[in-house]
Write an enzyme that holds these catalytic residues in place. Structure first.
Site, PDB file in Angstrom:
ATOM      1  N   LYS A  45      -6.291 -65.823 -29.136  1.00 34.63           N
ATOM      2  CA  LYS A  45      -5.140 -65.351 -28.361  1.00 34.63           C
ATOM      3  C   LYS A  45      -4.005 -66.368 -28.415  1.00 34.63           C
ATOM      4  O   LYS A  45      -2.817 -65.996 -28.342  1.00 34.63           O
ATOM      5  CB  LYS A  45      -5.538 -65.063 -26.913  1.00 34.63           C
ATOM      6  N   GLY A  76     -32.206 -76.176 -28.334  1.00 36.53           N
ATOM      7  CA  GLY A  76     -33.410 -75.797 -27.614  1.00 36.53           C
ATOM      8  C   GLY A  76     -34.182 -74.690 -28.300  1.00 36.53           C
ATOM      9  O   GLY A  76     -33.644 -73.923 -29.100  1.00 36.53           O
ATOM     10  N   GLY A 116     -12.739 -55.083 -42.259  1.00 38.34           N
ATOM     11  CA  GLY A 116     -13.126 -54.685 -40.909  1.00 38.34           C
ATOM     12  C   GLY A 116     -11.905 -54.443 -40.049  1.00 38.34           C
ATOM     13  O   GLY A 116     -11.078 -55.347 -39.867  1.00 38.34           O
ATOM     14  N   HIS A 144       9.512 -51.117  -9.576  1.00 35.06           N
ATOM     15  CA  HIS A 144      10.433 -50.714 -10.645  1.00 35.06           C
ATOM     16  C   HIS A 144      11.465 -51.818 -10.867  1.00 35.06           C
ATOM     17  O   HIS A 144      12.007 -52.353  -9.901  1.00 35.06           O
ATOM     18  CB  HIS A 144      11.157 -49.420 -10.237  1.00 35.06           C
TER      19      HIS A 144
END
Length: 462
Positions: free
Chosen positions: A55, A118, A179, A439
């Protein structure tokens, strides 16, 4: 192998991405003793190789577009090019600040944080760095990595993944994006803003194919206007190196050449070789299977995030991790309604949605029971000021609630919050129409759409 802790933890979490760290923070907040194990960096894919850095790139692209288009607003601006080192410095600064903040949060909640790779060693233990961490409950949150296609090797040079694209040391002159889902169209959008020549290849009939078909068509129209090329409805068949790039072939015989190929065909779960099968955890194609409360078939093990076959979104991981923590703490939990999760694709223009598509609504309720209304942003003052085009589409069960909100246009991701409330509170159009929207705002367009659906349109035709 000795247990590293003097006592057994209430919860041991394998993976420190969105789902894992959210579970750790919430569980610690509720008084549980938590160990969080992460082999790379706290924050996982979203923070370091996904949501946040992509982003940032898209915003840098927006600034580039604004510099080019200043004269349209009576402002004399010039675009001199992209300083890719400067872009990366900006992007990495955003990531770094969030990373430090997250580290501070984990420390403040007194979570035992372990750096290392892990492996699940039993239904109640994880081994890492030669130590065993035992828990009354284990949470698997090992995330995902970029996928490829059979026979398509990602070399990190001319054939790259999204991970490579985020650290690319140049703006490619041209790129083929394999894609047309979220990842593909976001990179295509950013690179086009940076000045690259882009072609998207998508095997399905539309870009962002999981969205409402109307949203897909609107995005395709906008991309054509921007000069972003795309080929739909034919599968990839192969790639070969050329003297200065790659040549991509499709099953329909078409070929495309560019400097590089970005493989953006989705992400697959990280689960292989981590001991899940040996512990008896049920799996399918690498995904860990869970019930609506994120519980696996093994009573002491849960799983969340991209590791399970739910929506691959960071905020879904947050919600799933918190659900597990609250369930283990004995709180009453409610399963996640995945249709009610907001979805945003941050290309230019943005695609945002919540609820179900018109096609899905007709499938569920019958075609004669579904009403769809489109409100064009051309009637919205703030959208005109911003010079953005698009629509808000509402899908309603006749005489009932709004079950889908689908929006295309710049900044529509910022409007999806109210849309989420409309869907999740099963609002009637007349109820939303009673709300007074400020508005001029783009948010007002959502109110106008509901006014029209309620039979009393204001700034739109009957």
């Amino acid at each position: 192998m000795a247990n590293d802790a003097s006592t057994v933890f209430d919860l041991v979490i394998l993976g420190g991405g969105s789902g894992g760290y959210a579970a750790a923070l919430r569980a610690a907040q509720l008084g549980l003793d938590v160990a969080l194990i992460e082999k790379d960096k706290l924050g996982g894919t979203c923070l370091h190789r996904g949501c946040i850095p992509t982003k940032a790139l898209l915003h840098a692209g927006e600034i580039a577009d604004q510099a080019r288009e200043g004269s349209e607003f009576g402002v004399k601006t010039t675009f001199e090019g992209i300083d890719i080192e400067g872009v990366h410095k900006y992007k990495d600064g955003v990531v770094s600040g969030l990373y430090k903040g997250l580290q501070g949060l984990i420390a403040s909640r007194k979570v035992t944080y372990v750096t290392g790779e892990g492996r699940l060693s039993s239904p109640t233990s994880v081994d890492v760095n030669g130590q065993r961490y035992t828990g009354r409950h284990i949470l698997l949150a090992t995330g995902s990595v970029p996928k490829s296609l059979p026979g398509l090797e990602i070399d990190g040079n001319r054939v790259i993944s999204s991970d490579h694209a985020l650290v690319l040391d140049r703006v490619p002159k041209s790129a083929i994006v394999l894609g047309g889902g979220v990842i593909g169209v976001e990179f295509a959008s950013a690179w086009k803003s940076f000045g690259a020549d882009i072609t998207i290849v998508e095997a399905l009939p539309h870009l962002v194919p999981v969205e409402d078909e109307n949203s897909s068509k609107l995005l395709e129209r906008a991309f054509r206007k921007r000069g972003i090329n795309f080929s739909l409805g034919s599968r990839f068949s192969g790639v070969e190196y050329t003297a200065d790039g790659v040549k991509v072939s499709l099953e329909n015989g078409k070929t495309f050449e560019a400097e590089l190929l970005l493989v953006a065909v989705g992400r697959g779960p990280v689960s292989q070789g981590l001991g899940y099968e040996e512990a008896g955890v049920a799996m399918d194609r690498g995904y860990v299977l869970v019930d609506e409360y994120m519980q696996t078939n093994v009573p002491t093990i849960s799983a969340v995030g991209d590791l399970v076959p739910t929506l691959q979104l960071a905020h879904v991981g947050f919600a799933e991790g918190m659900l597990v923590a609250e369930r283990l703490a004995g709180l009453k939990t409610v399963p996640i309604d995945y249709d009610g999760v907001p979805r945003v694709t941050y290309c230019h223009p943005e695609v945002a949605s919540v609820g179900i598509t018109e096609a899905k609504a007709k499938e569920l309720y019958g075609a004669d029971k579904v009403v769809a209304l489109k409100y064009n942003l051309a009637g919205n003052g703030k959208s005109k000021i911003l010079k953005t085009a698009g629509e808000i589409k509402l899908v309603q069960v006749r005489d009932g609630a709004v079950v889908g909100v689908h929006m295309v246009g710049d900044r529509m991701g910022e409007q999806v919050g109210e849309a989420q409330l409309v869907y999740n509170w099963e609002a009637l159009p007349a109820e939303v129409a009673q709300l007074v929207h400020a508005h001029p705002t783009q948010n007002e367009a959502l109110g106008e759409a509901h006014l029209a659906l309620a039979g009393k349109p204001l700034h739109s035709h009957d």
